[in-house]
Design an enzyme around this catalytic site. Structure first.
Site, PDB file in Angstrom:
ATOM      1  N   TYR A  58       0.801  -1.232   0.000  1.00  0.00           N
ATOM      2  CA  TYR A  58       0.000   0.000   0.000  1.00  0.00           C
ATOM      3  C   TYR A  58       0.836   1.287   0.000  1.00  0.00           C
ATOM      4  O   TYR A  58       0.275   2.374   0.004  1.00  0.00           O
ATOM      5  CB  TYR A  58      -0.970  -0.008   1.189  1.00  0.00           C
ATOM      6  CG  TYR A  58      -2.001  -1.113   1.062  1.00  0.00           C
ATOM      7  CD1 TYR A  58      -2.959  -1.068   0.045  1.00  0.00           C
ATOM      8  CD2 TYR A  58      -2.006  -2.200   1.925  1.00  0.00           C
ATOM      9  CE1 TYR A  58      -3.891  -2.085  -0.097  1.00  0.00           C
ATOM     10  CE2 TYR A  58      -2.933  -3.218   1.789  1.00  0.00           C
ATOM     11  CZ  TYR A  58      -3.880  -3.152   0.777  1.00  0.00           C
ATOM     12  OH  TYR A  58      -4.796  -4.158   0.629  1.00  0.00           O
TER      13      TYR A  58
ATOM     14  N   ASN B 100     -12.883   5.479  -0.325  1.00  0.00           N
ATOM     15  CA  ASN B 100     -12.182   4.203  -0.409  1.00  0.00           C
ATOM     16  C   ASN B 100     -12.755   3.341   0.711  1.00  0.00           C
ATOM     17  O   ASN B 100     -12.377   3.494   1.870  1.00  0.00           O
ATOM     18  CB  ASN B 100     -10.679   4.374  -0.228  1.00  0.00           C
ATOM     19  CG  ASN B 100      -9.950   3.036  -0.375  1.00  0.00           C
ATOM     20  OD1 ASN B 100     -10.582   1.976  -0.435  1.00  0.00           O
ATOM     21  ND2 ASN B 100      -8.629   3.098  -0.433  1.00  0.00           N
TER      22      ASN B 100
ATOM     23  N   HIS C 236     -15.950  -5.020  -0.995  1.00  0.00           N
ATOM     24  CA  HIS C 236     -16.258  -6.352  -1.527  1.00  0.00           C
ATOM     25  C   HIS C 236     -17.321  -7.081  -0.717  1.00  0.00           C
ATOM     26  O   HIS C 236     -17.647  -8.220  -1.028  1.00  0.00           O
ATOM     27  CB  HIS C 236     -14.970  -7.186  -1.559  1.00  0.00           C
ATOM     28  CG  HIS C 236     -13.770  -6.420  -2.006  1.00  0.00           C
ATOM     29  ND1 HIS C 236     -13.669  -5.868  -3.265  1.00  0.00           N
ATOM     30  CD2 HIS C 236     -12.637  -6.033  -1.343  1.00  0.00           C
ATOM     31  CE1 HIS C 236     -12.518  -5.221  -3.371  1.00  0.00           C
ATOM     32  NE2 HIS C 236     -11.876  -5.304  -2.218  1.00  0.00           N
TER      33      HIS C 236
ATOM     34  N   ASP D 176     -26.273   0.551  -0.200  1.00  0.00           N
ATOM     35  CA  ASP D 176     -27.632   1.061  -0.011  1.00  0.00           C
ATOM     36  C   ASP D 176     -27.621   2.492   0.519  1.00  0.00           C
ATOM     37  O   ASP D 176     -28.470   3.311   0.147  1.00  0.00           O
ATOM     38  CB  ASP D 176     -28.411   0.156   0.954  1.00  0.00           C
ATOM     39  CG  ASP D 176     -28.831  -1.165   0.318  1.00  0.00           C
ATOM     40  OD1 ASP D 176     -28.658  -1.314  -0.904  1.00  0.00           O
ATOM     41  OD2 ASP D 176     -29.315  -2.045   1.048  1.00  0.00           O
TER      42      ASP D 176
ATOM     43  N   HIS E  88      -9.379   3.332  -5.111  1.00  0.00           N
ATOM     44  CA  HIS E  88      -8.548   2.297  -4.493  1.00  0.00           C
ATOM     45  C   HIS E  88      -7.085   2.579  -4.770  1.00  0.00           C
ATOM     46  O   HIS E  88      -6.721   2.949  -5.899  1.00  0.00           O
ATOM     47  CB  HIS E  88      -8.914   0.914  -5.029  1.00  0.00           C
ATOM     48  CG  HIS E  88     -10.311   0.523  -4.690  1.00  0.00           C
ATOM     49  ND1 HIS E  88     -10.671   0.134  -3.430  1.00  0.00           N
ATOM     50  CD2 HIS E  88     -11.436   0.525  -5.433  1.00  0.00           C
ATOM     51  CE1 HIS E  88     -11.966  -0.114  -3.413  1.00  0.00           C
ATOM     52  NE2 HIS E  88     -12.466   0.133  -4.618  1.00  0.00           N
ATOM     53  N   LEU E  89      -6.272   2.357  -3.771  1.00  0.00           N
ATOM     54  CA  LEU E  89      -4.822   2.514  -3.924  1.00  0.00           C
ATOM     55  C   LEU E  89      -4.273   1.463  -4.884  1.00  0.00           C
ATOM     56  O   LEU E  89      -3.517   1.771  -5.797  1.00  0.00           O
ATOM     57  CB  LEU E  89      -4.154   2.353  -2.549  1.00  0.00           C
ATOM     58  CG  LEU E  89      -4.534   3.405  -1.515  1.00  0.00           C
ATOM     59  CD1 LEU E  89      -4.407   2.830  -0.118  1.00  0.00           C
ATOM     60  CD2 LEU E  89      -3.671   4.634  -1.679  1.00  0.00           C
ATOM     61  N   SER E  90      -4.661   0.218  -4.643  1.00  0.00           N
ATOM     62  CA  SER E  90      -4.179  -0.891  -5.474  1.00  0.00           C
ATOM     63  C   SER E  90      -5.145  -1.107  -6.642  1.00  0.00           C
ATOM     64  O   SER E  90      -6.299  -0.668  -6.591  1.00  0.00           O
ATOM     65  CB  SER E  90      -4.063  -2.162  -4.632  1.00  0.00           C
ATOM     66  OG  SER E  90      -5.332  -2.532  -4.115  1.00  0.00           O
TER      67      SER E  90
ATOM     68  N   ARG F 176     -11.408  -9.681  -4.664  1.00  0.00           N
ATOM     69  CA  ARG F 176     -11.366  -8.204  -4.716  1.00  0.00           C
ATOM     70  C   ARG F 176     -11.889  -7.672  -6.048  1.00  0.00           C
ATOM     71  O   ARG F 176     -11.938  -6.465  -6.264  1.00  0.00           O
ATOM     72  CB  ARG F 176      -9.935  -7.705  -4.504  1.00  0.00           C
ATOM     73  CG  ARG F 176      -9.372  -8.040  -3.140  1.00  0.00           C
ATOM     74  CD  ARG F 176      -8.025  -7.362  -2.926  1.00  0.00           C
ATOM     75  NE  ARG F 176      -7.249  -8.070  -1.934  1.00  0.00           N
ATOM     76  CZ  ARG F 176      -7.318  -7.869  -0.612  1.00  0.00           C
ATOM     77  NH1 ARG F 176      -8.110  -6.934  -0.134  1.00  0.00           N
ATOM     78  NH2 ARG F 176      -6.592  -8.566   0.231  1.00  0.00           N
TER      79      ARG F 176
HETATM   80  O1  CA2 Z   1      -6.531  -0.778  -2.752  1.00  0.00           O
HETATM   81  C1  CA2 Z   1      -7.306  -0.292  -1.942  1.00  0.00           C
HETATM   82  O2  CA2 Z   1      -7.385   0.916  -1.712  1.00  0.00           O
HETATM   83  C2  CA2 Z   1      -8.191  -1.218  -1.104  1.00  0.00           C
HETATM   84  O3  CA2 Z   1      -9.444  -0.571  -0.901  1.00  0.00           O
HETATM   85  C3  CA2 Z   1      -7.477  -1.417   0.206  1.00  0.00           C
HETATM   86  C4  CA2 Z   1      -8.188  -2.407   1.126  1.00  0.00           C
HETATM   87  C5  CA2 Z   1      -8.456  -3.708   0.398  1.00  0.00           C
HETATM   88  O4  CA2 Z   1      -9.204  -4.583   1.228  1.00  0.00           O
HETATM   89  C6  CA2 Z   1      -9.212  -3.491  -0.900  1.00  0.00           C
HETATM   90  O5  CA2 Z   1      -9.359  -4.736  -1.555  1.00  0.00           O
HETATM   91  C7  CA2 Z   1      -8.460  -2.542  -1.803  1.00  0.00           C
HETATM   92  C8  CA2 Z   1      -7.345  -2.715   2.350  1.00  0.00           C
HETATM   93  C9  CA2 Z   1      -6.858  -1.516   3.083  1.00  0.00           C
HETATM   94  C10 CA2 Z   1      -5.872  -1.995   4.085  1.00  0.00           C
HETATM   95  O6  CA2 Z   1      -4.931  -0.973   4.302  1.00  0.00           O
HETATM   96  C11 CA2 Z   1      -3.796  -1.316   4.922  1.00  0.00           C
HETATM   97  C12 CA2 Z   1      -2.801  -0.372   4.939  1.00  0.00           C
HETATM   98  C13 CA2 Z   1      -1.609  -0.673   5.536  1.00  0.00           C
HETATM   99  C14 CA2 Z   1      -1.408  -1.898   6.146  1.00  0.00           C
HETATM  100  C15 CA2 Z   1      -2.409  -2.832   6.142  1.00  0.00           C
HETATM  101  C16 CA2 Z   1      -3.617  -2.539   5.544  1.00  0.00           C
END
Ligand code: CA2
Length: 151
Positions: free
Chosen positions: A23, A74, A80, A87, A100-102, A111
């Site tokens: 991330y 986000n 998911h 809603d 989303h970051l990723s 995902r």
């Molecule tokens: O890519 C994204 O922004 C997500 O929304 C990030 C979520 C993930 O469950 C989605 O599938 C995609 C997870 C966020 C978790 O963020 C962390 C940051 C640092 C360390 C651990 C988790």
């Protein structure tokens, strides 16, 4: 002046503190600070909130009704899983951009589905913190087009 609510969902408070390989090293505080700068240059107000709790996020979406003109969200893992967030967004009818970051489509199959996407104006995924800044620009442009559809 338009007002934008930024909502960060579950675990995003850990950004920059854990798992930087997935991330990135930028913290949520740094993203929020940059969003405030970007908002000022776009001429909009911006308030950012984060919660790990689905119901708190639902309440924040309800509270945005009549207060904020757009939502940049986000939802984290709730993307998911959460019919409740979907809603809530549909119920208040506030234009929402999902970020989303990723790139969620390059990751695990679970995902690949978003409950939020069908009620969002659009989705930006895979550009790290830049996804938020791109999303903010897209949302502001969308709100301006809604206000003046012929321009
Ligand atoms: O890519 C994204 O922004 C997500 O929304 C990030 C979520 C993930 O469950 C989605 O599938 C995609 C997870 C966020 C978790 O963020 C962390 C940051 C640092 C360390 C651990 C988790």
């Amino acid at each position: 002046m338009s007002s934008i609510l930024v909502l960060h969902g579950s675990n995003l408070n850990l950004l920059g503190k854990r798992e930087p390989g997935i991330y990135g090293a930028v913290t949520l505080e740094q993203i929020n600070a940059q969003l405030v700068v970007e908002a000022a240059s776009l001429g909009v107000r911006l308030l950012a909130q984060q919660s790990n709790h689905e119901g708190v996020l639902v309440d924040a979406i309800h509270a945005a009704w009549g207060v904020h003109d757009g939502i940049l969200m986000n939802p984290g893992a709730y993307t998911h899983t959460s019919v409740a967030l979907r809603d809530a967004i549909a119920a208040v009818g506030i234009p929402t951009v999902e970020v989303h970051l990723s790139n969620i489509y390059r990751r695990e199959a679970f995902r690949h589905h978003s409950y939020i996407a069908p009620v969002a104006v659009g989705q930006i995924s895979g550009f790290g913190a830049e996804s938020y800044y791109l999303g903010l620009r897209a949302l502001v442009r969308h709100l301006r087009q809604m206000a003046a559809p012929t321009s």
